[in-house]
Scaffold this motif. Structure first.
Motif, PDB file in Angstrom:
ATOM      1  N   PRO A   1       0.856  -1.206  -0.087  1.00  0.00           N
ATOM      2  CA  PRO A   1      -0.098   0.046  -0.018  1.00  0.00           C
ATOM      3  C   PRO A   1       0.917   1.185   0.120  1.00  0.00           C
ATOM      4  CG  PRO A   1      -0.581  -1.454   1.551  1.00  0.00           C
ATOM      5  CD  PRO A   1       0.627  -2.086   1.276  1.00  0.00           C
ATOM      6  N   VAL A   2       0.522   2.232  -0.901  1.00  0.00           N
ATOM      7  CA  VAL A   2       1.253   3.298  -0.960  1.00  0.00           C
ATOM      8  C   VAL A   2       0.351   4.570  -1.504  1.00  0.00           C
ATOM      9  CG1 VAL A   2       1.888   2.872  -3.300  1.00  0.00           C
ATOM     10  CG2 VAL A   2       3.439   4.421  -1.884  1.00  0.00           C
ATOM     11  N   ASP A   3       0.521   5.885  -1.316  1.00  0.00           N
ATOM     12  CA  ASP A   3      -0.209   7.039  -1.923  1.00  0.00           C
ATOM     13  C   ASP A   3       0.203   7.064  -3.339  1.00  0.00           C
ATOM     14  OD1 ASP A   3      -1.259   7.484   0.801  1.00  0.00           O
ATOM     15  OD2 ASP A   3       0.315   9.122   1.196  1.00  0.00           O
ATOM     16  N   ARG A   4      -0.849   7.479  -3.959  1.00  0.00           N
ATOM     17  CA  ARG A   4      -0.636   7.567  -5.530  1.00  0.00           C
ATOM     18  C   ARG A   4       0.508   8.230  -6.062  1.00  0.00           C
ATOM     19  NH1 ARG A   4      -4.886  11.281  -4.701  1.00  0.00           N
ATOM     20  NH2 ARG A   4      -6.316   9.650  -4.661  1.00  0.00           N
ATOM     21  N   HIS A   5       0.795   9.367  -5.035  1.00  0.00           N
ATOM     22  CA  HIS A   5       1.740  10.379  -5.629  1.00  0.00           C
ATOM     23  C   HIS A   5       3.078   9.958  -5.195  1.00  0.00           C
ATOM     24  CE1 HIS A   5       1.140  12.110  -1.515  1.00  0.00           C
ATOM     25  NE2 HIS A   5       2.188  12.296  -1.710  1.00  0.00           N
TER      26      HIS A   5
ATOM     27  N   SER B   1       2.706  -5.592  -6.088  1.00  0.00           N
ATOM     28  CA  SER B   1       1.530  -4.654  -6.763  1.00  0.00           C
ATOM     29  C   SER B   1       1.532  -3.430  -5.760  1.00  0.00           C
ATOM     30  CB  SER B   1       0.126  -5.164  -6.775  1.00  0.00           C
ATOM     31  OG  SER B   1       0.090  -6.232  -7.613  1.00  0.00           O
ATOM     32  N   LEU B   2       1.828  -2.116  -6.340  1.00  0.00           N
ATOM     33  CA  LEU B   2       1.930  -1.029  -5.677  1.00  0.00           C
ATOM     34  C   LEU B   2       0.093  -0.374  -5.549  1.00  0.00           C
ATOM     35  CD1 LEU B   2       5.010   0.557  -6.806  1.00  0.00           C
ATOM     36  CD2 LEU B   2       4.626  -1.006  -5.226  1.00  0.00           C
ATOM     37  N   VAL B   3      -0.557  -0.394  -4.443  1.00  0.00           N
ATOM     38  CA  VAL B   3      -1.932  -0.243  -4.580  1.00  0.00           C
ATOM     39  C   VAL B   3      -2.099   1.094  -3.629  1.00  0.00           C
ATOM     40  CG1 VAL B   3      -4.011  -1.067  -3.995  1.00  0.00           C
ATOM     41  CG2 VAL B   3      -2.493  -2.576  -4.785  1.00  0.00           C
ATOM     42  N   CYS B   4      -2.831   1.977  -4.139  1.00  0.00           N
ATOM     43  CA  CYS B   4      -3.228   3.308  -3.608  1.00  0.00           C
ATOM     44  C   CYS B   4      -4.608   3.162  -3.296  1.00  0.00           C
ATOM     45  CB  CYS B   4      -2.932   4.469  -4.484  1.00  0.00           C
ATOM     46  SG  CYS B   4      -3.824   4.690  -5.917  1.00  0.00           S
TER      47      CYS B   4
ATOM     48  N   VAL C   1       2.982  -2.860   4.482  1.00  0.00           N
ATOM     49  CA  VAL C   1       3.369  -1.593   4.580  1.00  0.00           C
ATOM     50  C   VAL C   1       4.873  -1.386   4.717  1.00  0.00           C
ATOM     51  CG1 VAL C   1       2.955   0.452   5.363  1.00  0.00           C
ATOM     52  CG2 VAL C   1       1.148  -1.075   4.914  1.00  0.00           C
ATOM     53  N   LEU C   2       5.716  -0.722   3.574  1.00  0.00           N
ATOM     54  CA  LEU C   2       7.122  -0.635   3.972  1.00  0.00           C
ATOM     55  C   LEU C   2       7.228   0.538   4.892  1.00  0.00           C
ATOM     56  CD1 LEU C   2       8.299  -1.266   0.383  1.00  0.00           C
ATOM     57  CD2 LEU C   2       8.222  -2.804   2.198  1.00  0.00           C
TER      58      LEU C   2
ATOM     59  N   PRO D   1       0.612   4.926   3.768  1.00  0.00           N
ATOM     60  CA  PRO D   1      -0.498   5.719   3.188  1.00  0.00           C
ATOM     61  C   PRO D   1      -0.932   6.764   4.318  1.00  0.00           C
ATOM     62  CG  PRO D   1      -0.684   3.471   2.553  1.00  0.00           C
ATOM     63  CD  PRO D   1       0.220   3.384   3.879  1.00  0.00           C
ATOM     64  N   ASP D   2      -1.342   7.936   3.572  1.00  0.00           N
ATOM     65  CA  ASP D   2      -1.926   9.128   4.346  1.00  0.00           C
ATOM     66  C   ASP D   2      -3.290   8.890   4.498  1.00  0.00           C
ATOM     67  OD1 ASP D   2      -2.732  11.140   5.487  1.00  0.00           O
ATOM     68  OD2 ASP D   2      -1.843  12.706   4.183  1.00  0.00           O
TER      69      ASP D   2
END
Length: 539
Positions: free
Chosen positions: A231-235, A352-355, A377-378, A383-384
């Motif tokens: 999971p990661v923020d899109r930007h 998979s990098l998922v926002c 989650v790294l 994610p915010d």
């Protein structure tokens, strides 16, 4: 079980041994003996399990068995086997497999697809081809030009049939079938990685009492592929991708994006990060796509960024890593993407990098796989939770007033989305150059005011013209006279065409008209000066 027990001839077994294979895969163990009997087959297996060799080896043997002992030398040899593939890359891979396993046989093969010149393909077809591998569009081009005769086809193979249906090739397939012998006079083979109910419906209409071969549960990924979600923020996706490639020293990574524009932009950004990268998608020329694949296989290109066009047909030996930079809109495409790794029993990793925008797509994928993909989650990329989700449009763009890109089958043009950091940079640049962005409400008000002003000027111009015409006529102009039927467009005389106007020199009796913007000349040839300038002659 060995290949020798499948009933293959020695020439084919020799080619198999030269490739280093000793035992057939499950799909090969079932498909090869069945195809050798001449029955129609509907076969499905996981991506990377050897489907191509599963129909190539028995196809070559059947063509050798029916080959005349003394083939005629008159005219080109007819096309006896046709393999249809949805993409150029897959068609090239199949033709390479045919050449590899048929190197010791007196059979010829060719591959034809769009994006390249057609004349060399015509010359090759005129020399004669036993096995033809083609994409539907270019095949119909040759058939329309009369450079190809499909009336003597003995075996028809539809490879990745579900992908052809997804890309809208069903109408082209029907046109191709109309050029072939009747279904009972040829052998039909359908191979696919996924096995949907729509494929079975097509098989029931196309195949003649087909035998069903299904060696694994539908729409499952290979067990040798380790799946993981970050999971990661899109930007921050691009930042995380560069971190994963650099920190883990990945030397060969296949990255999937949702749009062609996004693939180009990501490849450029990775190059700026110091990673050798190249993009491959439908808008690239065939030469550019071939060079990108060759550089990726040789190691010159470290990261290959691709759209789903590369999810079918890319066969890269021991590809270790596949990254879904953006999840696909269709869950089945996820299976084909991660199927590029973990092939032929080798281990692979699919990340998979998922926002937050893609949570629904992830749930659809997990529902298809009937399992939950592990999520990690790294550190530093949490994610915010305050960032809201944005809708993902069909063309691959996000919501928020952006235009959705269109699409077309086989090479689809779709728009992309701007990442958050790019939007910030663009706004900063506009402010530095003094170009402030107006609010949408102010823009609408300004546009409405401009429209009202134009209408007012047009109305005043019409009223002024009417008053002038009334004054010239020395009588009042009434409303009923302003709209006389004879003044309407249908009663006006037609204007002569521009080309019908004839220019002629005036006769001696006709005075010449003075030229515009230039002083006229008097009878003695001297120029006349308007009275406004203080005289009427230049003397």
């Amino acid at each position: 079980m060995s290949f020798e027990s499948l009933g293959l001839r020695e020439d084919l077994l020799r080619a198999v041994r030269e490739q280093g294979y000793t035992e057939p895969t499950p799909i090969q163990r079932q498909a090869i003996p069945t195809i050798l009997t001449g029955a129609d087959v509907l076969a499905g297996a996981q991506t990377g399990t050897g489907k191509t060799a599963g129909f190539t080896l028995p196809l070559l043997q059947r063509l050798m068995a029916s080959r005349p002992a003394n083939p005629s030398r008159r005219g080109p040899r007819p096309v006896r086997a046709l393999v249809l593939a949805p993409t150029r890359e897959l068609a090239a891979q199949v033709q390479e497999s045919v050449d590899t396993y048929g190197r010791h046989l007196p059979l010829t093969s060719a591959v034809i697809f769009g994006g390249v010149k057609i004349n060399p393909q015509i010359a090759q077809l005129r020399r004669g081809v036993d096995i033809l591998v083609a994409t539907p569009g270019r095949l119909l081009d040759h058939a329309g030009q009369g450079t190809l005769d499909l009336s003597r086809i003995e075996v028809l193979v539809l490879d990745e049939a579900d992908r052809m249906l997804d890309m809208g090739f069903i109408h082209d397939i029907r046109r191709v079938l109309a050029l072939l012998p009747a279904a009972g006079q040829r052998q039909n083979l359908l191979f696919s990685a996924t096995f949907s109910d729509e494929i079975k419906d097509l098989a029931n209409r196309l195949l003649n009492q087909p035998r069903l071969i299904e060696v694994a549960r539908r729409n499952t990924a290979a067990e040798t592929v380790r799946q993981l979600v970050h999971p990661v923020d899109r930007h921050r996706k691009r930042e995380l991708l560069s971190h994963l490639v650099g920190a883990n020293d990945w030397r060969q990574v296949l990255v999937f994006t949702r749009t062609k524009h996004g693939a180009n932009r990501l490849a450029q950004q990775l190059e700026q990060d110091g990673l050798s990268a190249a993009a491959i998608h439908g808008n690239k020329s065939q030469g550019a796509r071939t060079r990108a694949l060759a550089g990726f296989k040789s190691g010159d290109v470290r990261v290959l960024v691709a759209t789903d066009i590369a999810a079918r047909g890319l066969d890269i030996d021991q590809l270790p890593h596949v990254v879904n930079y953006e999840l696909p809109n269709v869950p089945e495409d996820y299976v084909h993407r991660i199927g590029r790794t973990g092939r032929a029993g080798n281990a692979g990793e699919a990340i998979s990098l998922v926002c937050i925008d893609e949570h629904k797509l992830l749930r659809d994928i997990e529902r298809l796989l009937k399992r939950e993909v592990p999520k990690v989650v790294l550190d530093g990329y949490t994610p915010d939770p305050s960032i809201p989700a944005e809708p993902i449009l069909r063309g691959g763009q996000r919501g928020g007033g952006q235009r959705a890109g269109g699409a077309r089958a086989g090479g689809q043009r779709s728009g992309g989305q701007r990442s958050g950091d790019q939007n910030a940079g663009r706004r900063q640049g506009e402010e530095q150059h003094g170009r402030r962005r107006a609010r949408p409400g102010a823009e609408q008000a300004a546009a409405q005011g401009a429209a009202d002003g134009r209408q007012g000027r047009q109305r005043r111009a019409r009223n002024g013209g009417e008053q002038q015409r009334s004054a010239e006529g020395n009588r009042p102009m009434h409303a009923d006279q302003r709209r006389h039927p004879q003044d309407s467009a249908e009663h006006r005389p037609a204007k002569p065409a521009r080309h019908a106007h004839v220019h002629r020199k005036p006769t001696a009796d006709e005075p010449r008209a003075p030229r515009h913007n230039r002083p006229s000349r008097g009878r003695d040839g001297r120029r006349e000066i308007p009275a406004l300038l203080g005289g009427n002659r230049d003397d």
